[in-house]
Design an enzyme around this catalytic site. Structure first.
Site, PDB file in Angstrom:
ATOM      1  N   ASP A 331      -6.221  -4.873  -0.432  1.00  0.00           N
ATOM      2  CA  ASP A 331      -7.407  -5.732  -0.329  1.00  0.00           C
ATOM      3  C   ASP A 331      -7.075  -7.078   0.279  1.00  0.00           C
ATOM      4  O   ASP A 331      -5.935  -7.541   0.211  1.00  0.00           O
ATOM      5  CB  ASP A 331      -8.011  -5.966  -1.723  1.00  0.00           C
ATOM      6  CG  ASP A 331      -6.998  -6.590  -2.689  1.00  0.00           C
ATOM      7  OD1 ASP A 331      -5.859  -6.084  -2.742  1.00  0.00           O
ATOM      8  OD2 ASP A 331      -7.336  -7.585  -3.352  1.00  0.00           O
ATOM      9  N   GLU A 332      -8.087  -7.686   0.840  1.00  0.00           N
ATOM     10  CA  GLU A 332      -8.043  -9.086   1.278  1.00  0.00           C
ATOM     11  C   GLU A 332      -6.765  -9.429   2.037  1.00  0.00           C
ATOM     12  O   GLU A 332      -6.167 -10.483   1.798  1.00  0.00           O
ATOM     13  CB  GLU A 332      -8.158 -10.022   0.053  1.00  0.00           C
ATOM     14  CG  GLU A 332      -9.448  -9.849  -0.698  1.00  0.00           C
ATOM     15  CD  GLU A 332      -9.503 -10.677  -1.988  1.00  0.00           C
ATOM     16  OE1 GLU A 332     -10.556 -11.243  -2.251  1.00  0.00           O
ATOM     17  OE2 GLU A 332      -8.496 -10.742  -2.712  1.00  0.00           O
ATOM     18  N   ALA A 333      -6.365  -8.561   2.954  1.00  0.00           N
ATOM     19  CA  ALA A 333      -5.153  -8.834   3.741  1.00  0.00           C
ATOM     20  C   ALA A 333      -5.538  -9.756   4.897  1.00  0.00           C
ATOM     21  O   ALA A 333      -5.404  -9.412   6.069  1.00  0.00           O
ATOM     22  CB  ALA A 333      -4.556  -7.520   4.235  1.00  0.00           C
TER      23      ALA A 333
END
Ligand code: TNX
Length: 521
Positions: A331-333
């Site tokens: 997530d949220e890379a």
């Protein structure tokens, strides 16, 4: 004298048109049968029957598979009743029987529970089904059965025949131990609490920017450095040894819960980047991070050592994890360019497979692969997501965790002291009012593996904090995951939920007493 046959008052609470457990011959008789969460598929009340657990009662098991559920049941009943409750092979006399073999309708994870004047008989095809039946029996007994010290009886169970099975295979709860660390005992306490509501997966978020929480023998600085602090800057040995990890995995298994370990990557990795310079593209260790921002860290995608590191972590943890899933985050890379993210996942997914696990991850990762065995976990707030819908069309099963519905770290309202509100406020009714089988466009009932309620811990520091956010929304998630969609009705759910207040007080659970719920005194 002609014996007049007394007609058995057999009252069926079956699923009505509105879908809930309905009907009672005598509406004034409020029994624990009408206060079950999650709502069972079918309950028949036998109003003229009451079972009373006697001091000399036994827990009879029909086969070895019933041993674990029997021990779990005894563990709940012995302290509060003060009874010996020996577990015996074979069923004789009065007491509780756990038997393998049941009506085909219960499937692999459901059960039948029959209460007669002399016995409570729980039948299922598997140990998993027996655990579910045992947790129903707990709720049928008086609340003080949950006490840890001896209480006065009588230990009554209302006469009934219950047939029950889950809507979804996967009912999960996630705990983030990276933002704030929680001890083994605190984790076990939460596992006990979720097990009682038939949750069968514990997703353990074990690494993030602020902390690396499990010993990896081949990379010891992950915990030595990366496990030395948390949000707010507390210092200590804030990690689990591998022995402690295994102890929790076993504790969960003894409660019918499969652990899903998560090591978040390629973002959310500052703790690892602070532990080993070589995981950074510039070769330099990052400083430890104790704030709450997201999206600033990334493993170095171009370096071979990154994949050696991941291989070692997945290998060591998989060897300690009997469950089939490994959660790779994803997530949220936000600091990983898109092309790099794809390159990264194309290398990481085969590593997880090589170590015998099925990859699950936050839904972003699913755009990188067409492998239908992968399990994306949807955490968005939108009702459509093209990549997840495409995956569902190909045959992937999705775990539903929409942040604006079932994130346990969201505040209930603007006055809630703990928690965040980026996905909105989630009052108890909001958490209940969505249908996991039709929420996401293109992801219908058949594409949904189940429901998980995540608890992120940027603001959560104690067990009391965990409980305040999870209760009562964790039971809400449990009902959404277990009960048939036809049974979901807020007006009928609210009093059932409210009936747990005395039980939670006895258990010392610090629940949020929402004004939306009619709490029992
Ligand atoms: C988003 S949801 C995150 C977490 C935060 C959470 C706070 C998701 C997959 N990532 O890193 O802790 O929001 O609510």
């Amino acid at each position: 004298m002609v014996t007049q046959r007394v007609r058995t008052a057999l009252v069926a609470f079956v699923l009505g048109a509105s879908g809930m457990v309905v009907g009672s011959a005598d509406a004034a008789v409020k029994s624990s049968l009408q206060e079950l969460v999650p709502a069972p598929v079918q309950v028949e009340a036998h109003n003229d029957i009451t079972f009373t657990l006697a001091a000399d009662a036994k827990i009879g098991i029909g086969s070895p598979e019933a041993t674990k559920p029997a021990e779990y049941l005894a563990g709940v009943l012995r302290p509060s009743t003060g009874f010996a409750l020996p577990i015996e092979h074979g069923v004789s006399g009065t007491g509780i029987a756990l038997l393998i073999g049941a009506d085909a309708r219960v499937g692999d994870h459901g059960y039948q529970l029959d209460v007669t004047p002399k016995n409570v008989v729980i039948r299922a095809k598997t140990a998993s089904g027996l655990f579910a039946g045992v947790n129903t029996l707990r709720q049928l007994l008086p609340p003080k059965v949950e006490a840890k010290t001896k209480q006065a009886g009588p230990w009554t169970v209302p006469g009934a025949s219950i047939l029950d099975y889950p809507r979804f295979a996967h009912r999960g709860a996630m705990l983030d131990v990276a933002r704030h660390f929680f001890t083994v005992d605190q984790v076990k306490r939460y596992i006990d609490q979720i097990a009682a509501f038939k949750i069968n997966y514990f997703h353990w978020h074990l690494s993030d920017d602020q902390g690396w929480r499990v010993e990896i023998k081949s990379w010891p600085d992950l915990t030595k450095i990366g496990g030395s602090t948390e949000v707010g800057g507390r210092k200590g040995q804030l990690f689990y040894t591998q022995a402690q990890y295994s102890d929790v995995v076993k504790y969960a298994a003894d409660r019918n819960i499969t652990v899903i370990p998560e090591f978040d990557m390629p973002g959310h990795t500052n703790a690892a980047l602070a532990s080993y310079g070589e995981l950074n593209c510039d070769g330099k260790k990052r400083p430890l991070y104790t704030g709450t921002d997201v999206g600033f860290s990334s493993l170095c995608i171009a370096k071979d050592v990154t994949y050696k590191f991941i291989d070692d972590v997945v290998r060591e943890i998989s060897a300690l994890t009997p469950g089939p899933y490994f959660h790779i985050g994803g997530d949220e890379a936000l600091s990983t360019p898109d092309a790099d993210y794809v390159k990264f996942m194309n290398k990481v997914l085969p590593i997880v497979k090589k170590h015998g696990k099925t990859t699950t991850g936050w839904h972003e990762f699913i755009k990188t692969s067409t492998d239908t065995a992968l399990v994306p976990q949807y955490w968005g707030t939108e009702k459509s997501n093209a990549a997840v819908a495409d995956a569902a069309k190909r045959g992937n099963k999705v775990v539903m965790s929409p942040a604006n519905k079932i994130y346990l770290d969201m505040k209930y309202n603007k006055n809630t002291k703990l928690g965040l509100n980026w996905a909105g406020y989630i009052e108890v009714k909001d958490a209940y009012s969505w249908n996991p089988g039709s929420y996401l466009t293109g992801v219908g009932e058949g594409s949904v593996r189940g429901v998980e309620a995540p608890l992120w811990t940027e603001t959560i520091k104690t067990s009391a904090d965990i409980e305040y956010m999870a209760f009562p929304r964790l039971p809400v998630a449990a009902e959404l995951g277990w009960s048939q969609s036809s049974a979901l009705n807020w007006d009928k759910f609210a009093p059932r939920l409210g009936a747990f207040a005395p039980r939670w007080k006895i258990q010392g659970i610090n629940y949020y007493a929402s004004s939306q719920v009619p709490w029992k005194k």
